[in-house]
Each structure stands twice: as C-alpha cells, then as structure tokens.
Design a protein around this motif. Structure first.
Motif, PDB file in Angstrom:
ATOM      1  N   LEU A 180       0.975  -1.073   0.145  1.00 38.19           N
ATOM      2  CA  LEU A 180       0.112  -0.140  -0.117  1.00 38.19           C
ATOM      3  C   LEU A 180       0.913   1.230   0.052  1.00 38.19           C
ATOM      4  CD1 LEU A 180      -2.981  -0.965   2.354  1.00 38.19           C
ATOM      5  CD2 LEU A 180      -2.993  -0.761  -0.152  1.00 38.19           C
ATOM      6  N   VAL A 181       2.012   1.248   0.813  1.00 44.18           N
ATOM      7  CA  VAL A 181       2.864   2.433   0.863  1.00 44.18           C
ATOM      8  C   VAL A 181       3.405   2.823  -0.621  1.00 44.18           C
ATOM      9  CG1 VAL A 181       5.044   3.304   1.692  1.00 44.18           C
ATOM     10  CG2 VAL A 181       3.251   2.355   3.204  1.00 44.18           C
ATOM     11  N   ARG A 182       3.996   1.813  -1.171  1.00 43.05           N
ATOM     12  CA  ARG A 182       4.390   2.155  -2.700  1.00 43.05           C
ATOM     13  C   ARG A 182       3.557   2.438  -3.530  1.00 43.05           C
ATOM     14  NH1 ARG A 182       6.771  -3.512  -5.392  1.00 43.05           N
ATOM     15  NH2 ARG A 182       4.829  -4.450  -5.933  1.00 43.05           N
ATOM     16  N   ARG A 183       2.205   1.948  -3.400  1.00 43.53           N
ATOM     17  CA  ARG A 183       1.100   2.613  -4.440  1.00 43.53           C
ATOM     18  C   ARG A 183       0.917   3.946  -4.188  1.00 43.53           C
ATOM     19  NH1 ARG A 183      -1.375  -2.587  -3.714  1.00 43.53           N
ATOM     20  NH2 ARG A 183      -1.374  -3.552  -5.725  1.00 43.53           N
ATOM     21  N   VAL A 184       0.713   4.467  -2.828  1.00 44.73           N
ATOM     22  CA  VAL A 184       0.699   5.885  -2.177  1.00 44.73           C
ATOM     23  C   VAL A 184       1.739   6.676  -2.673  1.00 44.73           C
ATOM     24  CG1 VAL A 184       0.368   7.333  -0.432  1.00 44.73           C
ATOM     25  CG2 VAL A 184      -0.625   5.190  -0.370  1.00 44.73           C
ATOM     26  N   ALA A 185       3.104   6.236  -2.548  1.00 41.15           N
ATOM     27  CA  ALA A 185       4.213   7.086  -2.925  1.00 41.15           C
ATOM     28  C   ALA A 185       4.343   6.952  -4.401  1.00 41.15           C
ATOM     29  CB  ALA A 185       5.678   6.110  -2.660  1.00 41.15           C
ATOM     30  N   SER A 186       3.851   6.090  -5.195  1.00 44.83           N
ATOM     31  CA  SER A 186       3.697   6.377  -6.705  1.00 44.83           C
ATOM     32  C   SER A 186       2.850   7.316  -7.047  1.00 44.83           C
ATOM     33  CB  SER A 186       3.386   4.821  -7.266  1.00 44.83           C
ATOM     34  OG  SER A 186       4.370   4.088  -7.053  1.00 44.83           O
ATOM     35  N   ALA A 187       1.560   7.399  -6.396  1.00 43.50           N
ATOM     36  CA  ALA A 187       0.696   8.313  -6.681  1.00 43.50           C
ATOM     37  C   ALA A 187       1.174   9.681  -6.425  1.00 43.50           C
ATOM     38  CB  ALA A 187      -0.739   8.195  -5.939  1.00 43.50           C
ATOM     39  N   VAL A 188       1.930  10.057  -5.420  1.00 42.68           N
ATOM     40  CA  VAL A 188       2.406  11.224  -4.920  1.00 42.68           C
ATOM     41  C   VAL A 188       3.407  11.810  -6.061  1.00 42.68           C
ATOM     42  CG1 VAL A 188       3.897  12.348  -3.298  1.00 42.68           C
ATOM     43  CG2 VAL A 188       1.999  10.969  -2.353  1.00 42.68           C
ATOM     44  N   VAL A 189       4.095  10.737  -6.502  1.00 36.13           N
ATOM     45  CA  VAL A 189       5.294  11.061  -7.446  1.00 36.13           C
ATOM     46  C   VAL A 189       4.661  11.395  -8.670  1.00 36.13           C
ATOM     47  CG1 VAL A 189       7.347  10.153  -8.660  1.00 36.13           C
ATOM     48  CG2 VAL A 189       6.970   9.740  -6.383  1.00 36.13           C
ATOM     49  N   ILE A 190       3.743  10.873  -9.314  1.00 38.81           N
ATOM     50  CA  ILE A 190       2.911  10.983 -10.290  1.00 38.81           C
ATOM     51  C   ILE A 190       2.393  12.567 -10.322  1.00 38.81           C
ATOM     52  CG2 ILE A 190       1.080  10.302 -11.786  1.00 38.81           C
ATOM     53  CD1 ILE A 190       1.721   7.588 -11.268  1.00 38.81           C
ATOM     54  N   VAL A 191       1.783  12.740  -9.152  1.00 36.84           N
ATOM     55  CA  VAL A 191       1.076  14.080  -9.104  1.00 36.84           C
ATOM     56  C   VAL A 191       1.860  15.289  -9.096  1.00 36.84           C
ATOM     57  CG1 VAL A 191      -0.064  15.505  -7.309  1.00 36.84           C
ATOM     58  CG2 VAL A 191      -0.989  13.231  -7.634  1.00 36.84           C
ATOM     59  N   VAL A 192       3.381  14.949  -8.126  1.00 38.09           N
ATOM     60  CA  VAL A 192       4.267  16.060  -8.381  1.00 38.09           C
ATOM     61  C   VAL A 192       5.103  16.140  -9.932  1.00 38.09           C
ATOM     62  CG1 VAL A 192       6.448  16.504  -7.622  1.00 38.09           C
ATOM     63  CG2 VAL A 192       4.916  15.642  -6.147  1.00 38.09           C
ATOM     64  N   ALA A 193       5.092  15.047 -10.592  1.00 34.24           N
ATOM     65  CA  ALA A 193       5.440  15.200 -12.070  1.00 34.24           C
ATOM     66  C   ALA A 193       4.430  15.852 -12.768  1.00 34.24           C
ATOM     67  CB  ALA A 193       5.699  13.649 -12.465  1.00 34.24           C
ATOM     68  N   LEU A 194       3.027  15.399 -12.612  1.00 30.01           N
ATOM     69  CA  LEU A 194       2.176  16.438 -13.492  1.00 30.01           C
ATOM     70  C   LEU A 194       2.239  17.910 -12.935  1.00 30.01           C
ATOM     71  CD1 LEU A 194      -0.915  14.058 -13.273  1.00 30.01           C
ATOM     72  CD2 LEU A 194       0.569  14.175 -15.269  1.00 30.01           C
ATOM     73  N   GLY A 195       2.501  18.201 -11.841  1.00 25.70           N
ATOM     74  CA  GLY A 195       2.489  19.383 -11.363  1.00 25.70           C
ATOM     75  C   GLY A 195       3.922  20.410 -12.202  1.00 25.70           C
ATOM     76  N   ALA A 196       4.900  19.662 -12.238  1.00 26.03           N
ATOM     77  CA  ALA A 196       5.999  20.226 -12.890  1.00 26.03           C
ATOM     78  C   ALA A 196       6.078  20.230 -14.229  1.00 26.03           C
ATOM     79  CB  ALA A 196       7.275  19.050 -12.532  1.00 26.03           C
ATOM     80  N   MET A 197       5.269  19.190 -15.038  1.00 21.58           N
ATOM     81  CA  MET A 197       4.828  19.290 -16.369  1.00 21.58           C
ATOM     82  C   MET A 197       4.109  20.749 -16.709  1.00 21.58           C
ATOM     83  SD  MET A 197       4.096  15.572 -17.606  1.00 21.58           S
ATOM     84  CE  MET A 197       5.436  14.175 -17.495  1.00 21.58           C
TER      85      MET A 197
END
Length: 341
Positions: A126-143
C-alpha cells in the motif's frame, strides 16, 4: 544539420550505455550474486532506455543553433515534458524493483513469523502505491509549470486552492473515503494479505489489498471484489487475526458400517508422521446422518499457516480414502433400495 546528427549520436550512445549496464546486470558475475539485479532489469529496462535517450537529447540540444523562434520553444518544452515523464517512470519502477526483493522474501516466510511477514507485505504494497501516486502528482505539476501561462496563474491557483480542495473533496468523497480506509486497514492490522476471512457468508483468503478495493480469493477459486470501506463499516470474520495458524477440515460420506474408532486412530497416526501438522489440534467426528443412507465424517487438523493447512488437508484426504478403500471396502458409499416382496 550537423547539430542534429550530434544529437542522434548522443542518444544512441546513451541507449548503448544502458544496454551495456543491462547486460552486465544479467551476467553471471553480477546477476547471480546481486539479488537486486534481476528486479532492476525486469522493471527498469525500458524506463532507463527512455530516460537515457531524453536526457542525452536535452543535454546536447542547442536552442540557437538547432531551431529558432516558436519552434525552439516547442522543442524545448517537448524535451522537458519527456524528461520529467521518463524520470518519473524510472523512479517509480526502481522503487518497485527494490520493494519486490523484500516482498519476494516475505512470501516464503512460514510458521510463527508468517503473521508478521504478511503484515509487512500488506503495508509495503500500500505504501508504494501511495508513494507512486504522490510522485505522479508532483510530476504532473512540474509538467504544467513548464507552460508560461500556468506559471503566470500560479498565485491565483494558490489563492483558490482552499475552495478547490473543498469542491474536490465533496466530488470525490467516496474515493477519498476508500483511500483513507485502505491506509487504516494496512496499519491497524484489521486484515492482511493471505488472511483467512469470512465475508458475506463466503470463506476465502485476502489475495490483493489496494487503496480502493480488496480481492478475496474464495475456496472454489472465485474472486470476490469489495470496496475497502466495506471492511471498516461491516462486521466480518478474520480467522488469522492474532496468528497464522489455521484449522482445516476434511469431510467424508461413507456407509454406516465404517469403523469410526479405527479411522480416528489411523488419522492420528498419519498426522503424527506428517511434517505439516503443528502437533496441536485434531479430531474426527460423525457430524451428520444423511437421508440417502450415508454418514458424514469430519476430520479436523491444524497447521502453521493457510498454505500448509491446504496441503495437509489434501494429503489426509488421500490417505483416509486409500485406508477405507483398502481396509474396509464394505464401508464405501452405497445406496440401499427397498424392493417390495
């Protein structure tokens, strides 16, 4: 034209370097000795190729010499977006590769440590799914912030973040509730992967636990998919809540002439000689008298975990079937018909 050729050469050189690293990781010198080599190659090969190619192109690209005006801005923005996306992909896959090593080791844990291993597996998944979601959100913000129009609106977006958060929370109330329920289940130990549970009058094991749903593998290999919030609002049975021990049962339907005492003694001898029996619980009882002229016997036996219990049940079923067939063939199931004189 020369600059574009240089960029192409740089991209090919970067991809070739990644291929060399991949082959080294797969070699006997490293691949067989470093446990992380296999997962890294399996998960990170294509993300690494993409990242190497994009980073090489972004590094070699010269705005003034290779393009001018609006074309230059579009190429730079495209390279920036591609680099952010590929690096995000690589980071997520590398994190999954590292955790795969831990999860693979925990799957093989049996006995008394199985309970703790399943708890850690559930939390890591579960933690790695949450971490992946956070990383994707940050990447979308950077884009998004690579576009000047978005940067200009940054202050206004921050000012309205509170109102937008409230609106989004109301719109996604069910989804957010499941996300919070998933984290609650993972860290409260209410259920874990491979737990034996009874839900909706169905017996099964927890096969998959995500932030939004739970997959229950039933005894007949069906899958029951339930929202995570179900387990925080509805009562259910958890047979392995405080331990991994499982009591399994085997049911027989035989003729009335079956010698129950001899069958009970044979079951005990077979269990004592079996390595999967935990030397604790066992019994054999007559549980029912059926209308078709048969009696129902139920043999109970305990094992250290669910996987061991399944194998133990199958072995005891085979042993008792063979015992009845060879020693007491007259007790095999038969139906009696009464004919008029």
């Amino acid at each position: 034209m020369t600059d574009w050729i240089i960029m192409l050469v740089a991209v090919l050189a970067a991809v070739a370097a990644v291929e060399v690293v991949r082959r080294v990781l797969r070699s006997r010198l490293i691949g067989e000795k470093w446990v992380l080599a296999g997962p890294l190659v399996r998960r990170c090969t294509w993300p690494a190729f993409a990242t190497a190619a994009v980073v090489a192109a972004y590094t070699v690209y010269e705005p003034g010499a290779m393009a001018d005006g609006e074309a230059n801005q579009n190429i730079q923005r495209l390279l920036s977006l591609a680099m952010i996306g590929s690096v995000t992909w690589l980071v997520i896959q590398a994190a999954y590769a590292v955790t795969d090593v831990v999860l693979d080791r925990l799957i093989r844990v049996e006995g008394e440590r199985n309970l703790r291993a399943r708890r850690i597996r559930t939390q890591i998944a579960l933690v790695r799914r949450v971490a992946s979601a956070v990383v994707i959100v940050v990447a979308l913000g950077a884009m998004l912030f690579t576009f000047p129009q978005v940067r200009a609106l940054g202050a206004g977006l921050l000012a309205s973040a509170g109102i937008a958060g409230v609106v989004a929370g109301i719109a996604a109330q069910s989804t957010l509730g499941n996300l919070l329920a998933g984290l609650q289940l993972a860290f409260s130990d209410a259920i874990r992967l491979d737990d034996v549970v009874v839900v909706e009058d169905e017996w099964g094991r927890i096969e998959e636990l995500t932030l939004t749903y739970v997959v229950l593998r039933l005894w007949d290999e069906r899958r029951l998919v339930l929202p995570v919030s179900y387990f925080t609002t509805t009562p259910f049975e958890n047979w392995t809540r405080h331990g991994s021990r499982v009591i399994g049962h085997v049911t027989f339907r035989v003729d009335w002439s079956v010698p129950v005492d001899e069958l009970r003694t044979e079951l005990y001898h077979a269990l004592r000689a079996h390595p999967l029996w935990d030397q604790k619980d066992w019994t054999l009882q007559v549980t029912d008298v059926l209308p078709n002229g048969l009696v129902e016997l139920r043999a109970l036996m305990s094992a250290a975990d669910s996987a061991s219990a399944w194998d133990l049940k199958c072995d005891m079923r085979e042993h008792l079937v063979a015992f009845v067939r060879e020693k007491y063939p007259e007790a095999l199931p038969r139906f009696r018909l009464e004919t008029p004189a």
